[in-house]
Write a protein that holds these residues in place. Structure first.
Motif, short mmCIF file in Angstrom:
data_model
loop_
_atom_site.label_atom_id
_atom_site.label_comp_id
_atom_site.label_asym_id
_atom_site.label_seq_id
_atom_site.Cartn_x
_atom_site.Cartn_y
_atom_site.Cartn_z
N TYR A 675 0.84 -1.19 0.00
CA TYR A 675 0.00 0.00 0.00
C TYR A 675 0.87 1.25 0.00
CZ TYR A 675 1.23 0.34 4.95
OH TYR A 675 1.92 0.44 6.13
N GLY A 676 0.27 2.34 -0.38
CA GLY A 676 0.98 3.62 -0.36
C GLY A 676 -0.02 4.76 -0.39
N ALA A 677 0.34 5.86 0.22
CA ALA A 677 -0.50 7.06 0.22
C ALA A 677 0.40 8.28 0.25
CB ALA A 677 -1.45 7.07 1.41
N LYS A 678 0.04 9.29 -0.53
CA LYS A 678 0.85 10.51 -0.58
C LYS A 678 -0.02 11.68 -0.99
CE LYS A 678 4.93 12.69 -2.64
NZ LYS A 678 5.32 13.28 -1.36
N ASN A 692 -3.58 0.41 -3.10
CA ASN A 692 -3.48 -0.79 -2.29
C ASN A 692 -3.65 -2.01 -3.19
OD1 ASN A 692 -4.78 -3.10 -0.63
ND2 ASN A 692 -4.02 -1.73 0.95
N PHE A 693 -2.73 -2.96 -3.03
CA PHE A 693 -2.82 -4.22 -3.77
C PHE A 693 -2.72 -5.36 -2.78
CE2 PHE A 693 -0.68 -7.93 -5.57
CZ PHE A 693 -1.57 -8.26 -6.59
N LYS A 694 -3.62 -6.33 -2.92
CA LYS A 694 -3.62 -7.48 -2.02
C LYS A 694 -3.82 -8.76 -2.83
CE LYS A 694 -5.29 -8.82 2.55
NZ LYS A 694 -6.18 -8.43 3.67
N TYR A 695 -2.99 -9.75 -2.52
CA TYR A 695 -3.08 -11.05 -3.17
C TYR A 695 -3.36 -12.10 -2.10
CZ TYR A 695 -1.67 -15.37 -5.51
OH TYR A 695 -1.64 -16.64 -6.02
N LEU A 696 -4.41 -12.87 -2.28
CA LEU A 696 -4.80 -13.91 -1.34
C LEU A 696 -4.82 -15.26 -2.04
CD1 LEU A 696 -7.87 -12.09 0.28
CD2 LEU A 696 -5.58 -12.24 1.23
N ASP A 715 -7.32 -14.68 -5.06
CA ASP A 715 -7.98 -13.38 -5.20
C ASP A 715 -6.93 -12.29 -5.35
OD1 ASP A 715 -10.49 -14.48 -4.91
OD2 ASP A 715 -10.53 -14.18 -2.74
N LYS A 716 -7.18 -11.40 -6.29
CA LYS A 716 -6.36 -10.19 -6.44
C LYS A 716 -7.27 -9.00 -6.22
CE LYS A 716 -3.43 -12.34 -9.98
NZ LYS A 716 -4.32 -13.51 -10.26
N ILE A 717 -6.91 -8.14 -5.27
CA ILE A 717 -7.74 -6.99 -4.91
C ILE A 717 -6.93 -5.72 -5.12
CG2 ILE A 717 -9.13 -5.91 -3.11
CD1 ILE A 717 -9.24 -8.68 -1.76
N ILE A 718 -7.44 -4.83 -5.93
CA ILE A 718 -6.76 -3.57 -6.24
C ILE A 718 -7.67 -2.43 -5.81
CG2 ILE A 718 -5.70 -2.14 -8.01
CD1 ILE A 718 -5.31 -4.70 -9.66
N ARG A 719 -7.15 -1.56 -4.97
CA ARG A 719 -7.90 -0.38 -4.54
C ARG A 719 -7.12 0.88 -4.91
NH1 ARG A 719 -10.04 -1.64 1.63
NH2 ARG A 719 -10.93 -3.70 1.21
N ALA A 720 -7.84 1.91 -5.27
CA ALA A 720 -7.22 3.19 -5.59
C ALA A 720 -8.16 4.31 -5.18
CB ALA A 720 -6.88 3.29 -7.08
N GLY A 721 -7.59 5.39 -4.71
CA GLY A 721 -8.39 6.53 -4.30
C GLY A 721 -7.69 7.83 -4.62
#
Length: 854
Positions: A675-678, A692-696, A715-721
């Motif tokens: 994850y990262g935020a700036k 945010n990237f998550k691999y399960l 599962d591959k989960i990709i979040r962006a904001g």
């Protein structure tokens, strides 16, 4: 102290190279010190000292006139650039010594003493584009240095924050969700993050240093009760009422909150209640089931009434401390869903249209009183009393094999009472030696009557009664040889007795189990190794005697839990490993009806067995407030051995579904997250970015038709904001979450994808606020598409201490703008069958609101 040499400033600043050393007042070198170059109030550039405290940089273009040397826990040192001595080689030398900025935090002193550095950061709220009514949740979410989860979790530099202090006193403990919604900017003088907070009522050498938030309130909110009230009413008899009374005092923090509505909102969550009950040595499977019904949020329901009240009282003096928390919940909910289940080869087993109506009320209480009998003795008493009631019914129509249609009406009613008494005593025998004891007694009684019937007859009826008594005693000895090594030994003896009695028409078994345990735990702890490393490890030897009826079994287990952490001002690296053993639930030895239509068959052999879990984890976190940047990642591995899972067997002739419990020899789970935020363009057009990237991966076999089959989930989960945070009245926010799921069952593959998107347009002035949200979901499940489109709207106008507004959620459904038929669709493979579940209704409303602050 500054070492300065005066000279006339006769050359252009950008031609000058400045170098030197920065040290702390104790003589140690100062790595990572931030050096800010300014032109009056404008920052031109910044640099950092090296690991040996040295630095070197060239002056930037512009009329620089000030240098600032900053480090957490030390006073900022300012240097006028014109006072530097410039050599003929256009070089200036400057050495700086930073002075401590110590302060007292009621019971502890946080400072840089050469051994343990103070780690406190203050937030600047004036540059966050907030209003006086902005909630604490919004304040933290605007900073890229915090991670907020839906369950109320707050993370800072990879560490969870579970305590929020008020004026340096305990305020919200495992109550983040209450603080996030109740505290507003109008109350706040300042916010600090404290990374090395310790419990004032503890003598332990190995007390974990916590990361906490401290909120300093304005004088007008100290030593006075500040109430507020909010009401909303609108279309289709939808309503929302909230009230709260907050008191922040010198020795006392107390608050009362209440919330009643029928629009699917709650100001408490399951995670925090789970923590409360686990502190009471409780949380049985029956309590967990009731809490899931009460507290798991889901706005995609036909109707959703909930009323919750929380009263918290925390008082601390030098001699004693009282923490009391009481929760009351009352819910009445109706959900509508459609599910389709198939074999792993794709052949249909059954389809179900189901309406689930649940109604319940719960009272939870927890009181902890600490006494400092002497400066070296602390006595603590904890009492917890809980009452949980839940009843529900579910009319359903099921089609089996594509031909037979059966109507079933199921009903259940659960009533649970539990109580805990716990006494702790710590005695500091010598400066480096502590003797202590722990005594507890827990009791629980649960009644769970369940029935199922068709139009013609009752097909299932049971009246289970569960009783549990748990008593335990432990003594420990802790010794501190040095900061690097503190060993301790704990001896524990305990007895758990359980009964499960019931009658129904499927040959019920009455069960009576006792577990006698004897444990020895050896713990080692150390900190400030190489100034940055902390470790603790517990190695145990557990002997357990299991008895049930004529059966008996003995276990000798070797659990352990170890953790090592490296941490400096910006970075954290942590590794953990654990080995745990858990006895099976007693109900695994009989037949039970769950989820209204599932008959689960256990075995009398199971209550004499246990499961094993092995855990390993590694995480890294970087957090830089000055650069408005945070990033990190984690990798986790879990191996479950002999874990119980139920598997589908067949549909009984009366329409109920039969499942069999099996012990799975081995299953593995892997997860990797980054994850990262700036905040970018912070000077002119600040925008907060989140990624945010998550691999399960889950490799856990299941039994299918009596045979153990391979099942692999990935599962591959990709979040962006993206959120703009400018001083302009108009700002935007965009959030997207995309999940790609693959299930492989003995070579048969099933794919699904889920896309959830929110687009927000925000307008804000000092007195007016407006937010328009568009929700778009696009789900693909085994070749079928499920789309959802909805609009939400919020309007607010502030007039003095009164806020008038309009709130609308899914209001387009009222006007039938979109043809939404699916909300929160999902595919999962459990119990040996594929199931697609579609929630086909969601709550929609338009209401007028008023809030009055006092």
């Amino acid at each position: 102290m500054l070492i300065l040499c005066l000279n006339f400033w006769a050359v252009k600043a950008q031609d000058i190279e400045v170098s030197g050393m920065v040290s702390f007042s104790d003589g140690g070198v100062a790595p990572g010190v931030t050096i800010v170059i300014k032109e009056n109030e404008k920052m031109l550039s910044y640099h950092s000292t090296m690991s040996d405290g040295s630095y070197k940089f060239k002056m930037p273009s512009g009329n620089a006139n000030l240098l600032l040397f900053k480090s957490i826990g030390y006073k900022t040192t300012e240097v006028n650039i014109k006072t530097l001595k410039i050599t003929d080689q256009k070089h200036a030398s400057l050495d700086v010594t930073l002075q401590e900025d110590a302060f007292e935090l009621k019971g502890i002193v946080i400072q840089g003493d050469g051994k343990k550095e103070r780690d406190t950061v203050a937030l600047n709220l004036d540059k966050m584009n907030l209003t006086e009514n902005s909630k604490f949740r919004e304040i933290l979410s605007k900073s890229p240095n915090f991670r907020l989860e839906d369950d109320g979790s707050i993370f800072y530099k990879g560490k969870p924050i579970d305590k929020i202090l008020l004026n340096n006193r305990p305020g919200f403990v495992n109550q983040n969700s209450v603080a996030l919604e109740s505290i507003e900017k109008r109350m706040i003088e300042g916010i600090k993050i404290i990374n090395n907070y310790k419990n004032n009522f503890s003598l332990n050498f190995d007390e974990v240093e916590e990361t906490v938030l401290n909120i300093d309130t304005k004088e007008g909110f100290k030593n006075i009760i500040k109430p507020s009230f909010q009401a909303g009413y609108g279309y289709d008899n939808k309503y929302n009422f909230q009230g709260e009374a907050l008191y922040f005092g010198n020795q006392l923090n107390s608050f009362l909150t209440t919330h009643t509505n029928n629009i699917g909102k709650m100001n408490v969550n399951l995670r925090e209640i789970d923590v409360l009950l686990r502190s009471q040595e409780s949380l049985s499977v029956y309590q967990q089931n009731v809490l899931n019904e009460l507290l798991i949020p889901n706005k995609n329901r036909l109707s959703d009434f909930s009323s919750s009240t929380n009263y918290t009282f925390r008082k601390e003096t030098p001699a004693n401390r009282i923490n009391a928390t009481v929760y009351y919940f009352n819910t009445d909910r109706t959900s509508s869903l459609f599910s389709q289940s198939t074999n792993y080869d794709g052949s249909e087993i059954f389809k179900t249209n189901q309406t689930i109506h649940t109604k319940g009320n719960t009272l939870l209480s927890n009181i902890i009183v600490d006494f400092k009998m002497k400066t070296n003795q602390i006595l603590s008493y904890q009492f917890g009393g809980n009452l949980l009631r839940d009843k529900g019914f579910s009319p359903q129509e099921s089609v089996y094999g594509g031909v037979d249609s059966i109507h079933i009406f199921s009903a259940q009613k659960t009533s649970i009472g539990s109580m805990i008494n716990k006494v702790n005593y710590d005695y500091k025998v010598a400066k480096n030696l502590i003797l202590g004891s722990r005594t507890f007694w827990y009791t629980e009684r649960s009644a769970i009557p369940v029935s199922a019937s068709t139009d013609q007859q009752t097909i299932f009826n049971q009246d289970l009664v569960y009783r549990k008594n748990n008593i335990g005693q432990s003594i420990f000895l802790r010794y501190k040889q040095s900061e690097f090594f503190s060993p301790s030994l704990e001896l524990n003896a305990g007895r758990v007795s359980e009964e499960l009695n019931g009658q129904h028409n499927l040959n019920a078994r009455d069960l009576d189990r006792s577990i006698m345990t004897y444990k020895a735990n050896f713990k080692v702890f150390g900190e400030r190794i190489l100034k940055r490393i902390r470790y603790d490890a517990v190695f145990g030897i557990d002997h357990g005697d299991y008895k049930m009826g004529n059966g008996k079994r003995n276990y000798l287990n070797f659990p352990f839990d170890a953790k090592i952490r490296f941490e400096n001002k910006l970075d954290l690296i942590e590794f953990n490993a654990a080995n745990k053993f858990t006895p099976y639930d007693l109900q695994s030895g009989t037949v039970v009806l769950q989820s209204y239509n599932r008959v689960i068959q256990g075995s009398t052999a199971y209550p004499l067995n246990q499961s094993k879990t092995r855990i390993m984890g590694l995480k890294y976190a970087h957090n830089d407030f000055l650069k408005m940047l945070s990033y990190g990642g984690s990798a986790n591995y879990v191996k479950n051995i002999d874990q119980l899972k139920d598997a589908f067997v067949k549909v009984i002739g009366n329409g109920l579904q039969q499942y069999q419990l099996y012990a799975i020899p081995s299953g593995e789970q892997y997860s990797v997250e980054a994850y990262g935020a700036k905040t970018i363009f912070s000077a002119g057009f600040p925008i907060k970015l989140d990624l945010n990237f998550k691999y399960l991966a889950n490799n856990s076999p299941v039994y299918i038709m009596g045979n153990l089959s391979s099942v692999k989930n990935k599962d591959k989960i990709i979040r962006a904001g993206l959120e703009s945070n400018t001083s302009s009245p108009i700002n935007i926010e965009i959030n997207t979450k995309n999940t790609f799921s693959n299930i492989n069952v003995d070579g048969n593959r099933y794919s699904s994808s889920y896309s959830t998107n929110n687009f927000l347009l925000k307008y804000r002035t000092k007195k007016n606020e407006a937010t328009l949200t568009f929700l778009y979901n696009n789900d693909h499940i085994i070749g079928k598409k499920y789309i959802r489109r909805n609009f939400n709207l919020s309007l607010k106008r502030t007039i003095g201490k009164t806020i008038l507004g309009v709130e609308a959620e899914n209001f387009d459904d009222i006007f039938k703008i979109f043809d939404n038929t699916a909300y929160n669709s999902i595919l999962n493979f459990q119990n040996g069958i594929n199931t697609v579940t579609v929630r086909n209704m969601a709550i929609s409303y338009i209401m007028f609101t008023i809030k009055q602050n006092f």
